[in-house]
Design an enzyme around this catalytic site. Sequence first.
Site, PDB file in Angstrom:
ATOM      1  N   ALA A 252       0.880  -1.143   0.005  1.00  0.00           N
ATOM      2  CA  ALA A 252      -0.088  -0.047   0.016  1.00  0.00           C
ATOM      3  C   ALA A 252       0.920   1.349   0.029  1.00  0.00           C
ATOM      4  CB  ALA A 252      -1.108   0.050   1.200  1.00  0.00           C
ATOM      5  N   LYS A 253       0.322   2.610  -0.008  1.00  0.00           N
ATOM      6  CA  LYS A 253       1.007   3.609  -0.054  1.00  0.00           C
ATOM      7  C   LYS A 253       2.158   4.145   1.052  1.00  0.00           C
ATOM      8  CE  LYS A 253      -2.059   6.743  -2.267  1.00  0.00           C
ATOM      9  NZ  LYS A 253      -3.513   6.252  -2.048  1.00  0.00           N
ATOM     10  N   ARG A 254       1.631   3.162   2.168  1.00  0.00           N
ATOM     11  CA  ARG A 254       2.856   3.256   3.372  1.00  0.00           C
ATOM     12  C   ARG A 254       4.260   2.758   2.889  1.00  0.00           C
ATOM     13  NH1 ARG A 254      -1.071   0.144   5.478  1.00  0.00           N
ATOM     14  NH2 ARG A 254      -0.810  -2.027   4.801  1.00  0.00           N
ATOM     15  N   GLY A 256       5.292   3.446  -0.170  1.00  0.00           N
ATOM     16  CA  GLY A 256       6.049   4.109  -1.261  1.00  0.00           C
ATOM     17  C   GLY A 256       5.473   3.646  -2.330  1.00  0.00           C
TER      18      GLY A 256
END
Length: 316
Positions: A252-254, A256
């Site tokens: 996910a976005k966490r 990167g």
Amino acid sequence: MGASESLHSRPLIGRLAPSPTGVLHLGNARSFLLAWLSIRSRGGQLGLRIEDIDGPRVRSGAIESTIEDLQWLGLDWDGEVQIQSDQRTRHQQVLDTLTAAGLAYPCVCTRSEVEEAATAPHESIGVDAPVYPGSCRGRWSSEQQATEETGRDCAIRLAVSEDAIAFEDRFAGRCEGRIHGDFVIRKRDGTPAYQLAVVVDDLDSGVTEVLRADDLLPSTPRQMLIYRHLGAESPDYIHVPLVVGPDGRRLAKRHGDTSLAHYRREGVSPEAIIGALAHGSGWVEEGSRCRPEDLLARFDLSSLPTEPMVWSDDLV
Ligand code: GLU
């Protein structure tokens, strides 16, 4: 024919079914690569369907970029690209058939009413809804009556007769999943729910094999029940593990930017991405560069790790 395949032969037809709600990332790429290999390695047909019925979540330009990303990876498909929202009339026709047969019914309950009335505790197997207690089942003779008497828009729910469905997944093995009560097959805003649209579209395209990530495993019993209600046979299901980040959590976005567009911008080649995904599946050495067709002879579902694939940028 392998022991795990259907005993009676059906044509082998699969599909890629991206939702244009964002950019394609590595997790999508892996599922699509595996779906492509599974079909192409056995000479089957593969369609591409863009699942754009979730209106508010569809991002502008995402249909084009999804198609571009798939082509960049080297994945192809047969026939025209299908756009799910073009099938709205057909979805409605199936909803009408199910309702007329008493297998589905209008429901005016709001989400908070459902939550309040739900008696059974919500077991967390990934289905994000409380168990509906069936308050509107048999209450209205038609959608029009329900709307006139309550002044509310209706959802349509499937009348569920069983609690759970067991099935044999060709990768995950024996699975038994709860249905969680009468579920929504058309939302109150008139849009067909994912569960209905995916079944109707797969059925109309003659799809006999669905390979997708195992976050959709909890939806499968619901979809199988719709097939049953329509008097049709479900496809063979193959649910493969997700791609996770180095911390073991779903990519996910966490972690990167893991979008294909990002790697492309950084000058990473599609061969490096496919090579890394193939390495994560145990088919090639680390650092290999390959095209999807180079993997056709090596594709083997039984050698695919049952653990999620751990992604790190060092792989490309
Ligand atoms: N469009 C769905 C998604 O991207 C996949 C549907 C499916 O494979 O059944 O999550």
